[in-house]
Design an enzyme around this catalytic site. Sequence first.
Site, PDB file in Angstrom:
ATOM      1  N   ASP A   1     -15.452 -14.301 -20.987  1.00  0.00           N
ATOM      2  CA  ASP A   1     -15.687 -15.106 -19.778  1.00  0.00           C
ATOM      3  C   ASP A   1     -14.666 -14.774 -18.693  1.00  0.00           C
ATOM      4  O   ASP A   1     -13.569 -14.303 -18.972  1.00  0.00           O
ATOM      5  CB  ASP A   1     -15.616 -16.595 -20.149  1.00  0.00           C
ATOM      6  CG  ASP A   1     -16.277 -17.470 -19.092  1.00  0.00           C
ATOM      7  OD1 ASP A   1     -16.999 -16.941 -18.222  1.00  0.00           O
ATOM      8  OD2 ASP A   1     -16.061 -18.702 -19.133  1.00  0.00           O
TER       9      ASP A   1
ATOM     10  N   ASN B   1     -27.836 -17.991 -18.824  1.00  0.00           N
ATOM     11  CA  ASN B   1     -27.439 -17.101 -17.722  1.00  0.00           C
ATOM     12  C   ASN B   1     -28.617 -16.663 -16.850  1.00  0.00           C
ATOM     13  O   ASN B   1     -28.422 -16.143 -15.749  1.00  0.00           O
ATOM     14  CB  ASN B   1     -26.677 -15.874 -18.244  1.00  0.00           C
ATOM     15  CG  ASN B   1     -25.265 -16.183 -18.715  1.00  0.00           C
ATOM     16  OD1 ASN B   1     -24.741 -15.538 -19.625  1.00  0.00           O
ATOM     17  ND2 ASN B   1     -24.608 -17.172 -18.096  1.00  0.00           N
TER      18      ASN B   1
HETATM   19  C1  IPE Z   1     -20.822 -17.879 -21.624  1.00  0.00           C
HETATM   20  O1  IPE Z   1     -20.201 -17.828 -20.385  1.00  0.00           O
HETATM   21  C2  IPE Z   1     -21.822 -16.763 -21.751  1.00  0.00           C
HETATM   22  C3  IPE Z   1     -21.250 -15.423 -21.785  1.00  0.00           C
HETATM   23  C4  IPE Z   1     -19.996 -15.082 -21.820  1.00  0.00           C
HETATM   24  C5  IPE Z   1     -22.230 -14.354 -21.823  1.00  0.00           C
HETATM   25  P1  IPE Z   1     -20.714 -18.701 -19.144  1.00  0.00           P
HETATM   26  O2  IPE Z   1     -19.797 -18.378 -18.026  1.00  0.00           O
HETATM   27  O3  IPE Z   1     -22.158 -18.468 -18.917  1.00  0.00           O
HETATM   28  O4  IPE Z   1     -20.514 -20.193 -19.674  1.00  0.00           O
HETATM   29  P2  IPE Z   1     -20.352 -21.549 -18.861  1.00  0.00           P
HETATM   30  O5  IPE Z   1     -21.463 -21.592 -17.866  1.00  0.00           O
HETATM   31  O6  IPE Z   1     -19.018 -21.498 -18.183  1.00  0.00           O
HETATM   32  O7  IPE Z   1     -20.395 -22.609 -19.890  1.00  0.00           O
HETATM   33  C1  IPE Z   2     -18.730 -13.731 -18.155  1.00  0.00           C
HETATM   34  O1  IPE Z   2     -18.154 -13.825 -16.897  1.00  0.00           O
HETATM   35  C2  IPE Z   2     -19.907 -12.761 -18.183  1.00  0.00           C
HETATM   36  C3  IPE Z   2     -21.229 -13.404 -18.251  1.00  0.00           C
HETATM   37  C4  IPE Z   2     -21.446 -14.663 -18.458  1.00  0.00           C
HETATM   38  C5  IPE Z   2     -22.365 -12.536 -18.080  1.00  0.00           C
HETATM   39  P1  IPE Z   2     -18.711 -14.832 -15.807  1.00  0.00           P
HETATM   40  O2  IPE Z   2     -19.718 -14.116 -14.975  1.00  0.00           O
HETATM   41  O3  IPE Z   2     -19.172 -16.074 -16.439  1.00  0.00           O
HETATM   42  O4  IPE Z   2     -17.415 -15.080 -14.944  1.00  0.00           O
HETATM   43  P2  IPE Z   2     -16.974 -16.487 -14.315  1.00  0.00           P
HETATM   44  O5  IPE Z   2     -16.923 -17.477 -15.429  1.00  0.00           O
HETATM   45  O6  IPE Z   2     -18.015 -16.834 -13.286  1.00  0.00           O
HETATM   46  O7  IPE Z   2     -15.638 -16.204 -13.721  1.00  0.00           O
HETATM   47 MG    MG Z   3     -18.293 -17.837 -16.908  1.00  0.00          MG
END
Ligand code: IPE
Ligand code: IPE
Ligand code: MG
Length: 229
Positions: free
Chosen positions: A12, A60
């Site tokens: 994340d 997502n």
């Molecule tokens: C979890 O991260 C999913 C992945 C790392 C692929 P998110 O960024 O989507 O999770 P939330 O929305 O903060 O819970």
């Molecule tokens: C994790 O990084 C990757 C995916 C969930 C695909 P994020 O895209 O969630 O990054 P933040 O949480 O918005 O910084």
């Molecule tokens: Mg995230």
Amino acid sequence: MSIPRHVAIIMDGNGRWARRQGMPRIMGHYRGAEVAEEITKACIDIGVEYLTLFAFSTENWNRPKEEVELLFDLLRNYLTGKKEELIDLGVRLKFIGRRDRIGKDLRLLMEELERDTSKDYRITVVLAVDYGGRDDILRAVNKLIRLEFDHIDEDTFSHFLDLGDIPDPDLLIRTAGERRISNFLLWNLAYTELYFTEVCWPEFTVEELQRAIEDFSNRKRKFGRVLDE
Ligand code: IPE
Ligand code: IPE
Ligand code: MG
């Protein structure tokens, strides 16, 4: 030091990292893919047998269409032409998650990589793409209904989940300061040790991984029992 057999990672903070550098979010995903490769190599050196990486969740899809498309382009481009390198490294690739909502090109590439990387491997890397823990459980239940099961035990149920006969994760790492599971492996994380770090995924390093494993080594895993008596 005790080495976790199976490490799972919620990668994340890609977007936040990129924005902090004044770059578009996708650049964070791009760098994140490179980090995933570095961490895979480190896991092979350390002797981790299974590495499960959360790449795209069932939730997502609710992101802007442009980011979703770029993410899948990135994944497809990244995996294209990687086969020989994966085989040389000793990586067996496996995908978990739904297959019915992703493009045909990517689906065929995933099937090919799973098939052709399945011999003589040192590590199994599981990529979770369009994966949700609840969706995984429901797909298993629906398979059982179709097979007309009327009773089932835990081991048999696990077998029908996407991880199948892969042992449960010993250690879950989540980067970027968030302390939640976000619908990752709900069933399989029942007794997993959780490790959270403020570091965003694109800046995660082998040293960070070693720190997490060291922390894991100092945990007392009790599985509900009483120790030391
Ligand atoms: C979890 O991260 C999913 C992945 C790392 C692929 P998110 O960024 O989507 O999770 P939330 O929305 O903060 O819970
Ligand atoms: C994790 O990084 C990757 C995916 C969930 C695909 P994020 O895209 O969630 O990054 P933040 O949480 O918005 O910084
Ligand atoms: Mg995230």
